[in-house]
Design a protein around this motif. Structure first.
Motif, PDB file in Angstrom:
ATOM      1  N   LYS A 286      -3.866   5.946  -4.966  1.00  0.00           N
ATOM      2  CA  LYS A 286      -2.457   5.997  -5.368  1.00  0.00           C
ATOM      3  C   LYS A 286      -1.518   5.986  -4.172  1.00  0.00           C
ATOM      4  CE  LYS A 286      -3.394   8.357  -9.729  1.00  0.00           C
ATOM      5  NZ  LYS A 286      -3.140   9.571 -10.570  1.00  0.00           N
ATOM      6  N   LYS A 287      -1.983   6.478  -3.024  1.00  0.00           N
ATOM      7  CA  LYS A 287      -1.121   6.497  -1.839  1.00  0.00           C
ATOM      8  C   LYS A 287      -0.817   5.092  -1.341  1.00  0.00           C
ATOM      9  CE  LYS A 287      -3.887   9.102   0.603  1.00  0.00           C
ATOM     10  NZ  LYS A 287      -4.951   9.312  -0.418  1.00  0.00           N
ATOM     11  N   LEU A 288      -1.692   4.125  -1.698  1.00  0.00           N
ATOM     12  CA  LEU A 288      -1.519   2.745  -1.235  1.00  0.00           C
ATOM     13  C   LEU A 288      -0.992   1.829  -2.329  1.00  0.00           C
ATOM     14  CD1 LEU A 288      -4.853   2.371   0.790  1.00  0.00           C
ATOM     15  CD2 LEU A 288      -2.563   2.833   1.708  1.00  0.00           C
ATOM     16  N   ALA A 289      -0.592   2.387  -3.433  1.00  0.00           N
ATOM     17  CA  ALA A 289      -0.202   1.588  -4.594  1.00  0.00           C
ATOM     18  C   ALA A 289       0.974   0.660  -4.312  1.00  0.00           C
ATOM     19  CB  ALA A 289       0.134   2.507  -5.765  1.00  0.00           C
TER      20      ALA A 289
ATOM     21  N   ALA B 283      -0.543  -6.043  -0.733  1.00  0.00           N
ATOM     22  CA  ALA B 283      -1.909  -6.542  -0.927  1.00  0.00           C
ATOM     23  C   ALA B 283      -2.618  -5.788  -2.043  1.00  0.00           C
ATOM     24  CB  ALA B 283      -2.702  -6.425   0.374  1.00  0.00           C
ATOM     25  N   VAL B 284      -2.308  -4.515  -2.201  1.00  0.00           N
ATOM     26  CA  VAL B 284      -2.913  -3.714  -3.265  1.00  0.00           C
ATOM     27  C   VAL B 284      -2.280  -4.071  -4.603  1.00  0.00           C
ATOM     28  CG1 VAL B 284      -3.264  -1.369  -4.127  1.00  0.00           C
ATOM     29  CG2 VAL B 284      -3.536  -1.862  -1.681  1.00  0.00           C
ATOM     30  N   ARG B 285      -0.955  -4.151  -4.630  1.00  0.00           N
ATOM     31  CA  ARG B 285      -0.261  -4.504  -5.876  1.00  0.00           C
ATOM     32  C   ARG B 285      -0.733  -5.849  -6.412  1.00  0.00           C
ATOM     33  NH1 ARG B 285       4.495  -3.868  -2.974  1.00  0.00           N
ATOM     34  NH2 ARG B 285       5.075  -6.017  -3.553  1.00  0.00           N
ATOM     35  N   GLU B 286      -0.896  -6.818  -5.496  1.00  0.00           N
ATOM     36  CA  GLU B 286      -1.266  -8.175  -5.897  1.00  0.00           C
ATOM     37  C   GLU B 286      -2.773  -8.400  -5.893  1.00  0.00           C
ATOM     38  OE1 GLU B 286       1.007 -10.823  -3.433  1.00  0.00           O
ATOM     39  OE2 GLU B 286       2.937 -10.090  -4.225  1.00  0.00           O
TER      40      GLU B 286
END
Length: 383
Positions: free
Chosen positions: A291-294, A298-301
């Protein structure tokens, strides 16, 4: 995680060649055009029957009276490169513990089952177990040439011939190939391999040029550390293949060696693509669930990818690096899926390098089709 931003088929009876004169072949079909060359080194330039001298990357001359039959190496990537240059694993008698684990985990252990039982002569610190080396009776020991006397002196004091190598760049890796070709009496095969690499460099750069001219994708490479992540900077080989593939390393200008990065810094860089190291167990799913990298693009996509593991890990320089260049190019530019021809090139390259007919299922393992299955555009690697 640290809150600091940075801190300091079976074997072939005759192996086909890698394509001499390949520099004259242009475009995406370059590798396939090399399929009819022979690789058996019958020329006098490749023979090691007489005495010869090699100058290693320390600048030290090491003289041999005749053929090198038994090689021990503490250096992690060298066994797969020796096997590629030699066309066999027959001369490797000692390896690093990390190499043994990679051989057991990856496809290399299938290519050469004996590689999963090779004696280990050093661990993560590269300090040799001289007693073990003595028992293996190698003609030469391959060791790092830039990690201090404590890793070389014990071997030389025990009377072994030691080739000291340095690593990290394409040029240094190409020097390794030349040295291994000389040691093994396979100079012609080594030269063919280098020709192939140079051709593939030009071909991949040509493929991505129309896209890179518009805008280079922002890329971050991550490797797990005890308290978080480390990354690769401009001096790292990661930057070399990122740029060949038409991307830019967001950590290019960081003035540290394998610097640690915090969540805050990853968020600030907001990379479009994240590559996960082949040296640890981190997966795209781990980042997608963090969740910290949400909020990282690159994570979202869902553009996080585990680096392939072939005969060796594809992150650092190795004989399979041209495959890494094509893989990274397709990850950054999914529209190239029908043009990189990666799966067929993996099949052709494994035949050429190792005399092995890799199956579709084994190719899936190399590409981590399972770990990368939920990452954007990865279905393109099924073709």
């Amino acid at each position: 995680m640290s809150t600091a931003v940075f801190s300091s088929r079976s074997r072939r009876s005759v192996l086909r060649g890698l394509g001499g004169g390949a520099l004259a072949v242009a475009g995406a079909g370059a590798l396939g055009a090399c399929s009819t060359r022979e690789t058996e080194d019958t020329h006098s330039t490749g023979a090691a029957d007489a005495g010869f001298t090699i100058t290693d990357q320390r600048g030290k001359n090491v003289t041999f009276d005749g053929p090198v039959r038994r090689i021990a190496t503490t250096i992690i990537p060298s066994p797969s490169m020796i096997a590629a240059v030699d066309g066999s694993y027959d001369h490797v008698v000692g390896i690093n513990e990390s190499t043994l684990q990679a051989n057991k985990q990856g496809v290399f252990g299938t290519l050469f089952p004996e590689s999963k039982k090779t004696a280990t002569i050093a661990g993560a610190d590269f300090v040799p177990n001289v007693e073990t080396v003595v028992g293996l009776r190698p003609d030469v020991v391959i060791q790092w040439g830039d990690k201090g006397d404590e890793v070389i002196a014990p071997l030389e004091n025990a009377g072994f011939k030691v080739i000291g190598l340095t690593y990290g760049t394409q040029q240094q890796m190409e020097t390794w190939i030349k040295i291994f070709g000389r040691l093994l009496g396979k100079r012609k095969r080594a030269a063919d391999l280098l020709d192939w690499m140079h051709t593939e460099d030009k071909a991949v750069r040509g493929l991505v040029a129309p896209y890179a001219k518009k805008r280079q994708k922002r890329v971050l490479y991550l490797r797990t550390a005890a308290d978080g992540w480390t990354t690769a900077t401009g001096s790292d080989y990661v930057t070399h293949w990122t740029e060949i593939a038409g991307g830019t390393n967001v950590a290019h200008d960081v003035a540290a060696d394998a610097p640690q990065v915090s969540v805050e810094q990853i968020l600030a860089w907001d990379p479009e693509v994240v590559f996960l190291s082949g040296f640890d167990d981190a997966t795209p799913a781990d980042l997608y669930a963090d969740k910290k990298l949400a909020d990282v693009r690159a994570v979202r996509e869902r553009r996080v990818y585990k680096v392939p593991l072939g005969g060796y890990r594809w992150d650092p320089p190795c004989c399979e690096s041209p495959l890494m260049w094509r893989w990274a190019a397709q990850v950054l530019h999914p529209e190239l899926a029908t043009r990189t021809g990666l799966r067929s090139r993996i099949k052709d390259s494994f035949d050429r390098l190792y005399g092995y007919d890799i199956s579709a299922a084994e190719t899936d393992r190399v590409l981590h089709m399972d770990l990368n299955a939920k990452s954007s555009g990865y279905d393109g690697f099924r073709a």
